[in-house]
Design a protein around this motif. Structure first.
Motif, short mmCIF file in Angstrom:
data_model
loop_
_atom_site.label_atom_id
_atom_site.label_comp_id
_atom_site.label_asym_id
_atom_site.label_seq_id
_atom_site.Cartn_x
_atom_site.Cartn_y
_atom_site.Cartn_z
N VAL A 106 -43.92 -106.87 32.42
CA VAL A 106 -43.91 -106.71 33.99
C VAL A 106 -43.20 -105.58 34.60
O VAL A 106 -42.12 -105.00 34.15
CB VAL A 106 -42.83 -108.21 34.34
CG1 VAL A 106 -43.00 -108.15 35.89
CG2 VAL A 106 -43.39 -109.00 33.75
N LEU A 107 -44.00 -104.97 35.50
CA LEU A 107 -43.42 -103.71 36.04
C LEU A 107 -42.82 -104.14 37.49
O LEU A 107 -43.06 -105.05 38.15
CB LEU A 107 -44.57 -102.88 36.47
CG LEU A 107 -44.51 -101.70 37.51
CD1 LEU A 107 -43.77 -100.72 36.99
CD2 LEU A 107 -45.83 -101.39 38.23
N ARG A 108 -41.52 -103.65 37.62
CA ARG A 108 -40.86 -103.93 38.85
C ARG A 108 -41.21 -103.11 40.04
O ARG A 108 -41.57 -102.24 39.71
CB ARG A 108 -39.28 -103.48 38.56
CG ARG A 108 -38.40 -103.62 39.85
CD ARG A 108 -37.12 -103.15 39.92
NE ARG A 108 -36.12 -103.63 38.99
CZ ARG A 108 -35.52 -104.57 39.54
NH1 ARG A 108 -35.53 -105.22 40.54
NH2 ARG A 108 -34.52 -105.41 38.31
N GLU A 109 -41.84 -104.12 41.09
CA GLU A 109 -42.54 -103.37 42.27
C GLU A 109 -41.58 -103.58 43.30
O GLU A 109 -41.29 -104.61 43.83
CB GLU A 109 -43.91 -104.35 42.40
CG GLU A 109 -44.72 -104.29 41.45
CD GLU A 109 -45.81 -104.93 41.45
OE1 GLU A 109 -46.57 -104.55 42.34
OE2 GLU A 109 -46.42 -106.25 41.10
N ALA A 110 -41.24 -102.36 43.86
CA ALA A 110 -40.20 -102.33 44.87
C ALA A 110 -40.77 -102.81 46.05
O ALA A 110 -39.91 -103.59 46.93
CB ALA A 110 -39.78 -100.81 45.25
N SER A 111 -42.18 -102.70 46.33
CA SER A 111 -42.61 -103.49 47.45
C SER A 111 -43.20 -104.74 47.03
O SER A 111 -44.15 -105.11 48.06
CB SER A 111 -43.62 -102.58 48.27
OG SER A 111 -44.78 -102.29 47.24
N GLY A 112 -42.88 -105.47 46.15
CA GLY A 112 -43.49 -106.74 45.83
C GLY A 112 -43.08 -107.83 46.67
O GLY A 112 -42.37 -107.79 47.57
N ARG A 113 -43.45 -109.23 46.00
CA ARG A 113 -43.28 -110.23 46.86
C ARG A 113 -41.90 -110.92 46.44
O ARG A 113 -42.00 -112.24 46.70
CB ARG A 113 -44.54 -111.28 46.99
CG ARG A 113 -45.41 -110.48 47.97
CD ARG A 113 -46.79 -111.27 48.00
NE ARG A 113 -47.52 -111.32 46.65
CZ ARG A 113 -47.89 -112.39 46.23
NH1 ARG A 113 -48.00 -113.66 46.86
NH2 ARG A 113 -48.41 -112.70 45.03
N GLY A 114 -41.40 -110.51 45.28
CA GLY A 114 -40.22 -111.23 44.61
C GLY A 114 -40.53 -111.60 43.16
O GLY A 114 -39.15 -112.08 42.64
#
Length: 311
Positions: free
Chosen positions: A70-78
Motif C-alpha cells: 500500500v502506497l501512502r497517498e497524501a491526497s487520498g480518502r483515508g
C-alpha cells in the motif's frame, strides 16, 4: 447479484518495501484463506465505512497467506493513511474477495509496463510466467529508485528495465511499444498519465485485444451531460427512475434494493450487475462497449430510456 463472502484475517507481518510503501501479510484466522490468481485484488474492510481495494502481490500458490502493498497517498480518502498508521502485526480485520478484473491471459510473450506501485498486480504474473519458463519483459518506472518496490526480487526473476525518473527520465514508450507483435500481450498498471499514454500508442499500432490495463483510480470521464432513464429491477419487482444527477447504485439503494458495492468509483467490480434488456453506457474503468450484458451500476448509465437489471 451474488453476495461475496467475507473472511476474517490477521496481520502476521509488516515491512517497509520502499519510500511510502508498506507491505502487509495476512492469514485467515479460521483457516480458510481464499484462493486467487494473478491480477486479483481484495477489499480490505478497515472500518464499516472505510473499504479499500488492494492488489494481491504475494504467491498465488501460497494458500496460507495474502499479501498487499500500500502506497501512502497524501491526497487520498483515508484508506492508505489508516493502513500505514493503524495496521500492525496482530491486527484483526475482514476482507472480501478475491476479485479479478485483470486476469493473466495465455500468450507466447508478455510485455509488462509498471509505474510506481502499479508493479503490485504485475508481480504475481511475472512470478508465474518466469516459473513456467515463459518469455517476458518488464519496463518499470518510478519517481526514484528508493520509491520502487520489489526491485531485488524482480531482478532475480530475470532482466528488467528499471527507469527511475530522477536518473533516466520517463519510460521510453515509443521504443517499448515499437514492433507490435500479434503473439505478445501488453500488461500495464500505474498512474493515469502512463495508462493513457500506453493506451494511445497501443490503439494506433497494436492488434485489438493486445493491451490489458489495471486502474487504481477512475478513468477520466469526458462525458459532461447525463440523461435520466428508468431501471427495472427484475428480481425486486420495482422500477426506479434514475435522475440525471444520481447514480443507478444510489437510486436503487434509496428504493430499498439490496446491492453489493465497494469503491463506488467504477474500479473494483463489486457492483457488476447483469443487464437483461437495454444498452448500458459504460462509465467505469473496467468494461468496454462490447460488454453489453453487464454493467457497473456505481458509475455507468444507459444509452436507452430503460434498462432491465437482474437485481
Amino acid at each position: 447479484m451474488t453476495i461475496e463472502p467475507e473472511f476474517a484475517v490477521m496481520v502476521t507481518d509488516r515491512r517497509d518495501l520502499a519510500d511510502g510503501i508498506v507491505e502487509l501479510t495476512m492469514a485467515a484466522t479460521d483457516g480458510h484463506t481464499p484462493k486467487w490468481q494473478p491480477g486479483a485484488h481484495i477489499d480490505l474492510i478497515l472500518r464499516p465505512d472505510l473499504v479499500r481495494q488492494y492488489s494481491l502481490c504475494g504467491d498465488p500458490e501460497d494458500h496460507g497467506r495474502l499479501t498487499v502493498a500500500v502506497l501512502r497517498e497524501a491526497s487520498g480518502r483515508g484508506g492508505s493513511a489508516h493502513v500505514h498508521d493503524r495496521l500492525t502485526v496482530g491486527e484483526r480485520l475482514r476482507i472480501r474477495g478475491p476479485r479479478n478484473n485483470f486476469p493473466l491471459r495465455d500468450a507466447q510473450r508478455y510485455r509488462f509496463i509498471a509505474g510506481g506501485v502499479g508493479i503490485t498486480p504485475l508481480l504475481p504474473m511475472i512470478r508465474t510466467i518466469a516459473g513456467h519458463g515463459g518469455e517476458w519483459s518488464l519496463h518499470y518506472g518510478g519517481r526514484t529508485r528508493a520509491s520502487m518496490a520489489y526491485l531485488p526480487e524482480l531482478s532475480a526473476l530475470g532482466p528488467i528495465e528499471v527507469c527511475p525518473q530522477s536518473e533516466t527520465g520517463p519510460l521510453d514508450l515509443d521504443t517499448i511499444l515499437s514492433n507490435p507483435d500479434p503473439e505478445t500481450l501488453v500488461y500495464c498498471c500505474g498512474p493515469e498519465p502512463l495508462l493513457a499514454a500506453v493506451e494511445s500508442r497501443c490503439a494506433a499500432t497494436w492488434p485489438a485485444g493486445a493491451l490489458h490495463l489495471e486502474r487504481f483510480a477512475p478513468k477520466p470521464n469526458e462525458v459532461t451531460i447525463d440523461s435520466a432513464f428508468d431501471v427495472e429491477c427484475a428480481q425486486s419487482g420495482v422500477t426506479v427512475h434514475i435522475p440525471a444527477n444520481t447514480s443507478v447504485l444510489d437510486a436503487v439503494e434509496q428504493a430499498g434494493v439490496a446491492v453489493m458495492s465497494s469503491c463506488r468509483e467504477g474500479t473494483c467490480g463489486t457492483c457488476e450487475t447483469v443487464v437483461l434488456d437495454g444498452i448500458p453506457d459504460h462509465r467505469d474503468s473496467i468494461l468496454t462497449a462490447q460488454d453489453t450484458d453487464v454493467m457497473m451500476i456505481c458509475r455507468s448509465r444507459a444509452h436507452t430510456p430503460r434498462l432491465v437489471l437482474d437485481i
